[in-house]
Design a protein around this motif. Structure first.
Motif, PDB file in Angstrom:
ATOM      1  N   TRP A 100     -43.830  -6.495  11.576  1.00  0.00           N
ATOM      2  CA  TRP A 100     -44.019  -5.331  10.715  1.00  0.00           C
ATOM      3  C   TRP A 100     -43.580  -4.043  11.406  1.00  0.00           C
ATOM      4  O   TRP A 100     -43.080  -3.115  10.747  1.00  0.00           O
ATOM      5  CB  TRP A 100     -45.483  -5.213  10.303  1.00  0.00           C
ATOM      6  N   ILE A 108     -40.089  -2.650  10.693  1.00  0.00           N
ATOM      7  CA  ILE A 108     -39.685  -2.374   9.316  1.00  0.00           C
ATOM      8  C   ILE A 108     -40.075  -0.973   8.863  1.00  0.00           C
ATOM      9  O   ILE A 108     -41.189  -0.507   9.092  1.00  0.00           O
ATOM     10  CB  ILE A 108     -40.301  -3.420   8.367  1.00  0.00           C
ATOM     11  N   HIS A 109     -39.127  -0.306   8.204  1.00  0.00           N
ATOM     12  CA  HIS A 109     -39.399   0.955   7.496  1.00  0.00           C
ATOM     13  C   HIS A 109     -38.691   0.873   6.150  1.00  0.00           C
ATOM     14  O   HIS A 109     -37.463   0.879   6.086  1.00  0.00           O
ATOM     15  CB  HIS A 109     -38.889   2.160   8.286  1.00  0.00           C
ATOM     16  N   ASP A 110     -39.449   0.793   5.079  1.00  0.00           N
ATOM     17  CA  ASP A 110     -38.870   0.642   3.743  1.00  0.00           C
ATOM     18  C   ASP A 110     -39.384   1.760   2.847  1.00  0.00           C
ATOM     19  O   ASP A 110     -40.550   1.780   2.470  1.00  0.00           O
ATOM     20  CB  ASP A 110     -39.247  -0.726   3.169  1.00  0.00           C
ATOM     21  N   SER A 134     -30.990  -5.012   6.440  1.00  0.00           N
ATOM     22  CA  SER A 134     -32.022  -6.054   6.528  1.00  0.00           C
ATOM     23  C   SER A 134     -33.336  -5.455   6.976  1.00  0.00           C
ATOM     24  O   SER A 134     -33.369  -4.514   7.775  1.00  0.00           O
ATOM     25  CB  SER A 134     -31.578  -7.148   7.510  1.00  0.00           C
ATOM     26  N   ASP A 135     -34.443  -6.014   6.507  1.00  0.00           N
ATOM     27  CA  ASP A 135     -35.753  -5.417   6.778  1.00  0.00           C
ATOM     28  C   ASP A 135     -36.025  -5.236   8.274  1.00  0.00           C
ATOM     29  O   ASP A 135     -36.520  -4.188   8.706  1.00  0.00           O
ATOM     30  CB  ASP A 135     -36.878  -6.213   6.113  1.00  0.00           C
ATOM     31  N   TYR A 136     -35.664  -6.225   9.100  1.00  0.00           N
ATOM     32  CA  TYR A 136     -35.927  -6.113  10.531  1.00  0.00           C
ATOM     33  C   TYR A 136     -35.122  -4.991  11.192  1.00  0.00           C
ATOM     34  O   TYR A 136     -35.482  -4.508  12.263  1.00  0.00           O
ATOM     35  CB  TYR A 136     -35.617  -7.446  11.241  1.00  0.00           C
ATOM     36  N   THR A 178     -34.355  -2.027   9.604  1.00  0.00           N
ATOM     37  CA  THR A 178     -34.572  -0.753   8.929  1.00  0.00           C
ATOM     38  C   THR A 178     -35.137   0.333   9.840  1.00  0.00           C
ATOM     39  O   THR A 178     -34.695   1.481   9.791  1.00  0.00           O
ATOM     40  CB  THR A 178     -35.503  -0.919   7.715  1.00  0.00           C
ATOM     41  N   ALA A 223     -34.941  -1.761   2.237  1.00  0.00           N
ATOM     42  CA  ALA A 223     -34.889  -3.022   2.983  1.00  0.00           C
ATOM     43  C   ALA A 223     -34.450  -4.178   2.089  1.00  0.00           C
ATOM     44  O   ALA A 223     -34.884  -4.288   0.940  1.00  0.00           O
ATOM     45  CB  ALA A 223     -36.254  -3.328   3.584  1.00  0.00           C
ATOM     46  N   SER A 225     -41.562 -10.868   8.239  1.00  0.00           N
ATOM     47  CA  SER A 225     -42.482 -10.202   9.165  1.00  0.00           C
ATOM     48  C   SER A 225     -43.704 -11.049   9.472  1.00  0.00           C
ATOM     49  O   SER A 225     -44.258 -10.977  10.571  1.00  0.00           O
ATOM     50  CB  SER A 225     -42.920  -8.855   8.579  1.00  0.00           C
TER      51      SER A 225
END
Length: 207
Positions: free
Chosen positions: A38, A41-43, A144-146, A148, A172, A180
Protein backbone atom coordinates in the motif's frame (compact mmCIF):
# COMPACT_ATOMS: atom_id res chain seq x y z
CA UNK A 1 29.56 -16.78 39.64
CA UNK A 2 26.73 -14.29 40.34
CA UNK A 3 27.93 -12.11 37.47
CA UNK A 4 27.94 -15.11 35.14
CA UNK A 5 24.41 -16.11 36.19
CA UNK A 6 23.23 -12.53 35.68
CA UNK A 7 24.78 -12.45 32.21
CA UNK A 8 23.19 -15.78 31.25
CA UNK A 9 19.82 -14.63 32.58
CA UNK A 10 19.96 -11.40 30.59
CA UNK A 11 21.08 -13.26 27.48
CA UNK A 12 18.18 -15.69 27.85
CA UNK A 13 15.73 -12.82 28.22
CA UNK A 14 17.11 -11.09 25.13
CA UNK A 15 16.89 -14.31 23.14
CA UNK A 16 13.35 -14.92 24.34
CA UNK A 17 12.35 -11.37 23.37
CA UNK A 18 13.85 -11.83 19.91
CA UNK A 19 12.03 -15.13 19.45
CA UNK A 20 8.74 -13.57 20.54
CA UNK A 21 9.29 -10.65 18.15
CA UNK A 22 10.08 -13.01 15.29
CA UNK A 23 6.98 -15.09 16.05
CA UNK A 24 4.78 -11.98 16.19
CA UNK A 25 6.23 -10.69 12.92
CA UNK A 26 5.60 -14.05 11.27
CA UNK A 27 2.01 -14.27 12.51
CA UNK A 28 1.31 -10.69 11.41
CA UNK A 29 3.15 -10.99 8.10
CA UNK A 30 0.04 -10.45 5.98
CA UNK A 31 -0.49 -7.11 7.71
CA UNK A 32 2.98 -5.61 7.33
CA UNK A 33 3.57 -7.12 3.89
CA UNK A 34 0.32 -5.54 2.71
CA UNK A 35 1.44 -2.24 4.26
CA UNK A 36 4.61 -2.40 2.17
CA UNK A 37 2.43 -2.76 -0.92
CA UNK A 38 0.00 0.00 0.00
CA UNK A 39 2.86 2.40 0.75
CA UNK A 40 3.85 2.37 -2.92
CA UNK A 41 0.44 3.46 -4.16
CA UNK A 42 -1.01 6.94 -4.69
CA UNK A 43 -4.31 6.99 -6.58
CA UNK A 44 -6.15 10.30 -6.98
CA UNK A 45 -8.82 8.67 -9.10
CA UNK A 46 -10.08 10.04 -12.42
CA UNK A 47 -11.27 13.59 -12.98
CA UNK A 48 -11.81 15.96 -15.88
CA UNK A 49 -8.53 16.93 -17.54
CA UNK A 50 -7.06 18.12 -20.82
CA UNK A 51 -5.45 14.79 -21.66
CA UNK A 52 -4.39 11.43 -20.21
CA UNK A 53 -0.75 10.34 -20.28
CA UNK A 54 0.15 6.66 -20.32
CA UNK A 55 3.63 5.90 -19.01
CA UNK A 56 5.71 3.23 -20.70
CA UNK A 57 6.81 0.00 -19.08
CA UNK A 58 3.63 -2.11 -19.02
CA UNK A 59 3.96 -5.01 -21.44
CA UNK A 60 0.51 -6.37 -20.55
CA UNK A 61 -1.44 -3.30 -21.67
CA UNK A 62 -3.34 -2.58 -18.45
CA UNK A 63 -2.19 1.06 -18.37
CA UNK A 64 -3.29 1.54 -21.97
CA UNK A 65 -6.74 0.07 -21.40
CA UNK A 66 -7.19 2.20 -18.28
CA UNK A 67 -6.39 5.36 -20.25
CA UNK A 68 -8.66 4.37 -23.13
CA UNK A 69 -11.51 3.86 -20.68
CA UNK A 70 -10.92 7.37 -19.33
CA UNK A 71 -11.64 8.69 -22.83
CA UNK A 72 -14.68 6.46 -23.17
CA UNK A 73 -16.01 7.69 -19.82
CA UNK A 74 -15.59 11.33 -20.85
CA UNK A 75 -12.81 12.36 -18.44
CA UNK A 76 -10.35 13.27 -21.21
CA UNK A 77 -10.59 13.73 -24.99
CA UNK A 78 -7.25 12.11 -25.90
CA UNK A 79 -4.42 9.93 -24.64
CA UNK A 80 -0.74 10.81 -25.00
CA UNK A 81 1.12 7.50 -25.17
CA UNK A 82 4.70 7.58 -23.94
CA UNK A 83 7.00 5.91 -26.44
CA UNK A 84 10.43 4.94 -25.13
CA UNK A 85 12.55 2.59 -27.24
CA UNK A 86 10.85 -0.80 -27.49
CA UNK A 87 11.82 -4.32 -28.46
CA UNK A 88 12.92 -5.45 -31.94
CA UNK A 89 12.90 -1.84 -33.24
CA UNK A 90 9.21 -1.39 -32.43
CA UNK A 91 8.58 1.76 -30.40
CA UNK A 92 6.52 1.10 -27.30
CA UNK A 93 3.95 3.78 -28.18
CA UNK A 94 3.26 2.14 -31.54
CA UNK A 95 2.91 -1.30 -29.92
CA UNK A 96 0.60 0.09 -27.21
CA UNK A 97 -1.64 1.94 -29.66
CA UNK A 98 -1.96 -1.10 -31.91
CA UNK A 99 -2.85 -3.15 -28.85
CA UNK A 100 -5.63 -0.71 -27.93
CA UNK A 101 -6.95 -0.68 -31.49
CA UNK A 102 -7.15 -4.48 -31.48
CA UNK A 103 -9.17 -4.19 -28.27
CA UNK A 104 -11.71 -2.05 -30.12
CA UNK A 105 -10.68 1.50 -29.19
CA UNK A 106 -10.54 4.13 -32.01
CA UNK A 107 -7.05 5.00 -33.27
CA UNK A 108 -7.86 8.73 -33.20
CA UNK A 109 -7.99 8.66 -29.40
CA UNK A 110 -4.22 8.12 -29.15
CA UNK A 111 -1.19 10.32 -29.78
CA UNK A 112 2.27 8.68 -29.74
CA UNK A 113 5.06 10.51 -27.96
CA UNK A 114 8.42 9.23 -29.17
CA UNK A 115 11.41 9.86 -26.93
CA UNK A 116 14.67 8.26 -25.81
CA UNK A 117 14.09 8.25 -22.05
CA UNK A 118 15.06 5.08 -20.21
CA UNK A 119 13.81 6.06 -16.74
CA UNK A 120 10.68 7.65 -15.28
CA UNK A 121 12.71 10.78 -14.60
CA UNK A 122 13.82 11.10 -18.23
CA UNK A 123 10.32 10.20 -19.40
CA UNK A 124 8.88 13.02 -17.26
CA UNK A 125 11.02 15.58 -19.10
CA UNK A 126 9.73 14.40 -22.48
CA UNK A 127 6.11 14.28 -21.30
CA UNK A 128 6.13 17.72 -19.67
CA UNK A 129 7.80 19.22 -22.75
CA UNK A 130 5.07 17.73 -24.95
CA UNK A 131 2.30 18.99 -22.65
CA UNK A 132 3.79 22.48 -22.71
CA UNK A 133 3.97 22.46 -26.49
CA UNK A 134 0.32 21.47 -26.64
CA UNK A 135 -0.66 24.10 -24.05
CA UNK A 136 -2.18 21.45 -21.78
CA UNK A 137 -3.15 22.79 -18.35
CA UNK A 138 -4.20 19.53 -16.67
CA UNK A 139 -3.55 15.85 -17.22
CA UNK A 140 -4.21 12.41 -15.80
CA UNK A 141 -1.03 10.40 -15.27
CA UNK A 142 -1.86 6.72 -15.83
CA UNK A 143 0.52 4.07 -14.58
CA UNK A 144 0.54 0.78 -12.69
CA UNK A 145 -0.58 1.03 -9.08
CA UNK A 146 2.80 0.01 -7.63
CA UNK A 147 4.46 2.78 -9.70
CA UNK A 148 2.04 5.59 -8.83
CA UNK A 149 3.69 6.92 -5.66
CA UNK A 150 7.16 7.20 -7.15
CA UNK A 151 5.89 8.54 -10.48
CA UNK A 152 3.92 11.26 -8.71
CA UNK A 153 6.95 12.39 -6.73
CA UNK A 154 9.09 12.46 -9.87
CA UNK A 155 6.57 14.53 -11.83
CA UNK A 156 5.94 16.91 -8.94
CA UNK A 157 9.69 17.46 -8.57
CA UNK A 158 10.11 17.98 -12.31
CA UNK A 159 7.33 20.58 -12.30
CA UNK A 160 8.86 22.41 -9.34
CA UNK A 161 12.21 22.53 -11.13
CA UNK A 162 10.45 24.13 -14.10
CA UNK A 163 8.76 26.70 -11.92
CA UNK A 164 5.35 25.09 -12.34
CA UNK A 165 3.41 22.86 -14.67
CA UNK A 166 -0.03 21.50 -15.54
CA UNK A 167 -2.34 20.21 -12.83
CA UNK A 168 -1.73 16.53 -12.22
CA UNK A 169 -3.94 13.69 -11.07
CA UNK A 170 -2.48 10.20 -10.78
CA UNK A 171 -4.72 7.34 -11.88
CA UNK A 172 -3.68 3.80 -10.98
CA UNK A 173 -4.16 0.82 -13.25
CA UNK A 174 -4.06 -2.76 -12.08
CA UNK A 175 -1.01 -4.92 -12.65
CA UNK A 176 -1.08 -8.52 -13.82
CA UNK A 177 0.95 -9.83 -10.87
CA UNK A 178 1.18 -7.13 -8.19
CA UNK A 179 -1.64 -6.55 -5.73
CA UNK A 180 -1.07 -4.56 -2.57
CA UNK A 181 -2.63 -7.23 -0.37
CA UNK A 182 -1.08 -10.29 -2.00
CA UNK A 183 2.07 -9.42 -3.95
CA UNK A 184 4.14 -11.88 -1.88
CA UNK A 185 2.15 -14.88 -3.11
CA UNK A 186 3.80 -14.99 -6.54
CA UNK A 187 7.36 -14.55 -7.75
CA UNK A 188 6.61 -11.76 -10.24
CA UNK A 189 4.77 -9.81 -7.57
CA UNK A 190 7.73 -10.22 -5.22
CA UNK A 191 10.14 -8.99 -7.90
CA UNK A 192 7.91 -6.02 -8.69
CA UNK A 193 7.65 -4.93 -5.06
CA UNK A 194 11.37 -5.43 -4.41
CA UNK A 195 12.42 -3.46 -7.50
CA UNK A 196 9.98 -0.63 -6.83
CA UNK A 197 11.15 -0.26 -3.24
CA UNK A 198 14.76 -0.38 -4.44
CA UNK A 199 14.09 2.45 -6.90
CA UNK A 200 12.12 4.38 -4.29
CA UNK A 201 14.95 4.21 -1.74
CA UNK A 202 17.57 4.94 -4.41
CA UNK A 203 15.69 8.13 -5.31
CA UNK A 204 16.06 9.33 -1.73
CA UNK A 205 19.82 9.37 -2.28
CA UNK A 206 19.51 10.94 -5.73
CA UNK A 207 20.42 7.76 -7.60
Amino acid sequence: MDARRSFLRKSALVLLALLMFAAAAFLARDVWLAALGWALIHDDGPGKAGIAVVLGGDQWGNRMIKAAELVRQGYVPLVLVSGPPGMYDINEADAAIQFAIRKGYPAEWFIPLYHTGLSTREEAVAVLDALKQRNIHSFLLVTSDYHTGRARRIYRRAERQRGGGPDLRVVASLDRFFTSNGWWHNREGQKTCFLEWTKTLAAVFGI
